[in-house]
Design a protein around this motif. Structure first.
Motif, PDB file in Angstrom:
ATOM      1  N   UNK A   1       0.547 -11.071 -92.153  1.00  0.00           N
ATOM      2  CA  UNK A   1       1.139 -10.531 -91.303  1.00  0.00           C
ATOM      3  C   UNK A   1       0.155  -9.031 -91.260  1.00  0.00           C
ATOM      4  N   UNK A   2      -0.134  -8.442 -92.032  1.00  0.00           N
ATOM      5  CA  UNK A   2      -1.175  -7.572 -91.744  1.00  0.00           C
ATOM      6  C   UNK A   2      -2.770  -7.526 -91.019  1.00  0.00           C
ATOM      7  N   UNK A   3      -3.096  -8.877 -91.107  1.00  0.00           N
ATOM      8  CA  UNK A   3      -3.526  -9.211 -89.661  1.00  0.00           C
ATOM      9  C   UNK A   3      -3.142  -9.170 -88.241  1.00  0.00           C
ATOM     10  N   UNK A   4      -2.351  -9.819 -88.311  1.00  0.00           N
ATOM     11  CA  UNK A   4      -1.563 -10.226 -86.975  1.00  0.00           C
ATOM     12  C   UNK A   4      -0.153  -9.045 -86.714  1.00  0.00           C
ATOM     13  N   UNK A   5       0.242  -7.901 -86.362  1.00  0.00           N
ATOM     14  CA  UNK A   5       1.116  -6.816 -86.902  1.00  0.00           C
ATOM     15  C   UNK A   5       1.845  -6.982 -85.503  1.00  0.00           C
ATOM     16  N   UNK A   6       1.860  -8.618 -84.411  1.00  0.00           N
ATOM     17  CA  UNK A   6       2.596  -8.700 -82.987  1.00  0.00           C
ATOM     18  C   UNK A   6       3.056  -9.656 -83.699  1.00  0.00           C
ATOM     19  N   UNK A   7       2.690 -10.607 -84.355  1.00  0.00           N
ATOM     20  CA  UNK A   7       3.783 -11.922 -85.284  1.00  0.00           C
ATOM     21  C   UNK A   7       5.208 -11.978 -85.095  1.00  0.00           C
ATOM     22  N   UNK A   8       5.066 -10.847 -85.389  1.00  0.00           N
ATOM     23  CA  UNK A   8       6.999 -10.432 -85.818  1.00  0.00           C
ATOM     24  C   UNK A   8       7.307  -8.894 -84.739  1.00  0.00           C
ATOM     25  N   UNK A   9       8.282  -9.396 -83.421  1.00  0.00           N
ATOM     26  CA  UNK A   9       8.970  -8.483 -82.845  1.00  0.00           C
ATOM     27  C   UNK A   9      10.193  -8.979 -82.762  1.00  0.00           C
ATOM     28  N   UNK A  10      11.061  -7.219 -82.512  1.00  0.00           N
ATOM     29  CA  UNK A  10      10.502  -6.323 -82.411  1.00  0.00           C
ATOM     30  C   UNK A  10      10.153  -5.562 -84.079  1.00  0.00           C
TER      31      UNK A  10
END
Length: 632
Positions: free
Chosen positions: A264-273
């Protein structure tokens, strides 16, 4: 996946694939003309209504933890222009008929799917379906005096009917009772077992059957039942819980805490909003107990047996989550699509999708999904939808009352993913009549009326009336257009990029807000210049009249194109009235007002399409609330 608390759940694969009406081939988009900068529409931030924790707090015995295996290199490419993408709704729990919470999830996914088709972004699929296993189904069938399979057959038919009536363009409809899905679940279980992610241990805690999960003490309260006896209930839903102790298969969730945090920290756009992304990070800072992933078969017969252990049934959530793989051909051909998957889920099932599911995938040697879009719930007059309160909104009745496009528009225009939204019939009537019937429909009617446009054509644009300028504040004596007119056309010119940004950020309601604002501005432009008062016998007046109509029709063409993912039938009628051919309706053809920049306009001088009457008829409030009427 199930849908609880009036919000939809996880999605499935479908046995039979339907043709994808949004699939198109890629085409280069022409450069946009230079316009003066338009003001951006802003909305104050509202704090999200955060979902409760869904994990269990049960006591268990477990052996030493093992580290998870490294991720297998993904065989599917990242989603983007020209690449495959699977969009999924939750698969909906088959213990009752559809409600607007289910429909809202499906419409969000459908709008994203249709918008991607307008971009010609590559092959896409939209999966949905029904979750048909579990103790709740088993008990509901017994209470109804029928078999679980017959109950699921009826429920699945109702969901398919509701989604079809709502114009959800799903390509796949999965039922977890299908043989192919069950084969995929058994293979996935084997992958978990082979990787050392499963072990057998005792598990005990407070189990909530309606929610199919264990609940910790912090999520419980004491209340009296109908007989006045003191009992434990879920603090959020009020459902009764029972102390359960079993020997089950356990999943080593605790061993995946660091890999999940890193992912998740490497992919901050994984979960929106973003508020939901922050919530999941918070969960991952807490203790992650190992997860019970089976139930004793003596208690739960309606489910998939654990391979090589006939005394256990695979936990219904593991079964349900695997639909995202079975729909793309797991375990044989899933590499063509996975992990290019975007899940649309309700906030009540966020932990299942953002913690349990990625951990299970990593344990099975697969990559987590690319993105998870999360939305909140719908309330009714400020109250949670509940069968006991009799306020569950029936989507079939709403579609009959407000039309397919009217109800689609309301849910997507008013639904804000970060917070719960309130439903009442007066709000639907006011919004749909104001923005679709009056503003959009009235604008089309006025600009195409024979009294204004007797030739029934797309008239010519005059650069002498509306010259191309760098600073619209210095236009005196240069034409007929005012500074306000330049601000207005600049707003419309920037609209496609604004809409694209909002769709990418899972803020469809903001995209529709921008479109509605521009429609109001176009009506003001038309009213401000009163084309019906211009003298056609005066050549200069005729040039200005034609320019006003040309600009108005160009605006309508932009709105019709951008509204196709939300109100497909109405947008089709609007574009057909303007004479826009089907192959001219994607975003690559959306160059606004090219004559302003000295370029050719392919629509100029073209005959308009046939007049089919009122674009969108005004709707009325029903005499009674649209409560759920369909029964299983």
């Amino acid at each position: 996946m199930r849908q609880r608390n009036m919000s939809p759940v996880a999605s499935r694969r479908t046995r039979s694939r339907r043709p994808d009406p949004t699939a198109r081939t890629a085409r280069a988009q022409p450069p946009a003309p230079h316009w003066p900068r338009a003001p951006r529409l802003r909305r104050p931030f509202r704090a999200a209504a955060l979902p409760r924790r869904l994990c269990g707090g049960a006591a268990m015995l477990r052996p030493p933890r093992r580290l998870p295996r490294p991720l297998r290199r993904a065989t599917a490419t990242v989603a983007g222009s020209g690449h495959r993408l699977l969009l999924s709704t939750p698969i909906f729990y088959a213990n009752g008929p559809p409600h607007i919470g289910h429909l809202y999830s499906a419409l969000l996914a459908d709008a994203l799917h249709r918008y991607r088709g307008l971009r010609r972004a590559g092959p896409g699929r939209l999966s949905t379906g029904t979750d048909e296993h579990g103790l709740k189904i088993q008990q509901a069938a017994t209470a109804a005096g029928t078999s679980p399979s017959e109950l699921c057959e009826r429920a699945s038919g109702l969901f398919r009917q509701a989604l079809t009536q709502a114009a959800v363009s799903f390509t796949d409809f999965t039922r977890t009772s299908e043989p192919h899905h069950q084969q995929a679940v058994r293979h996935f279980w084997g992958a978990l077992q082979d990787g050392g992610a499963l072990y057998k241990g005792s598990y005990e805690g407070w189990y909530c059957t309606p929610e199919e999960c264990f609940l910790p003490e912090s999520q419980l309260a004491e209340r009296r039942d109908a007989q006045g006896r003191l009992c434990r209930v879920s603090l959020e839903t009020g459902h009764q819980v029972h102390w359960t102790k079993e020997e089950n298969y356990m999943f080593r969730l605790s061993a995946f805490q660091d890999p999940l945090r890193n992912w998740l920290r490497d992919n901050p756009r994984t979960i929106s909003p973003d508020p939901f992304y922050q919530l999941v990070l918070h969960w991952l800072e807490e203790d992650l107990p190992d997860l019970s992933v089976s139930r004793e078969r003596s208690r739960l017969q309606w489910g998939i047996p654990v391979p090589s252990d006939s005394t256990q049934t695979i936990y219904v959530w593991v079964d349900a989550l695997v639909n995202y793989l079975s729909v793309v051909g797991y375990p044989e051909t899933h590499g063509e699509w996975w992990p290019a998957a975007h899940h649309v889920v309700g906030k009540d099932i966020l932990k299942f999708h953002a913690v349990y599911w990625p951990a299970l995938l990593i344990a099975a040697g697969l990559a987590p999904p690319e993105r998870i879009f999360v939305h909140s719930h719908w309330t009714v007059h400020g109250q949670k939808m509940s069968k006991s309160l009799g306020n569950v909104i029936d989507p079939f009745a709403c579609i009959r009352q407000y039309t397919v496009d009217g109800f689609r528009y309301f849910l997507l225009r008013q639904g804000v993913p970060e917070r719960d939204c309130d439903y009442y019939d007066e709000k639907v009537v006011k919004l749909v009549n104001s923005e679709l019937a009056d503003a959009l429909g009235g604008l089309l009617n006025r600009s195409t009326a024979l009294s204004i446009n007797p030739s029934n054509t797309y008239p010519c644009f005059s650069q002498s009336c509306f010259p191309n300028v760098l600073d619209y504040r210095e236009t005196k004596g240069m034409g007929r257009a005012s500074a306000e007119d330049y601000e207005f056309v600049a707003s419309v010119a920037s609209l496609p990029l604004q809409v694209a940004s909002y769709f990418e950020g899972f803020q469809i309601y903001k995209a529709l807000e921008c479109i509605a604002l521009c429609v109001r501005q176009t009506n003001s432009f038309f009213q401000r210049h009163r084309p019906w008062k211009l003298n056609r016998k005066d050549p200069a007046e005729q040039l200005w009249l034609d320019t006003i109509i040309h600009i108005t029709l160009e605006c309508l063409r932009v709105y019709g194109t951008l509204l196709q993912p939300v109100i497909p039938h109405t947008a089709d009628r609007l574009l057909s009235r303007l004479g826009v051919e089907p192959e001219e309706r994607d975003l690559s053809s959306l160059t606004f007002l090219p004559r302003y920049s000295g370029k050719l306009c392919p629509f100029e001088g073209r005959q308009l399409g046939p007049d089919t009457g009122i674009l969108f008829h005004r709707v009325e409030k029903p005499r009674q609330q649209q409560i759920e009427t369909k029964k299983l």
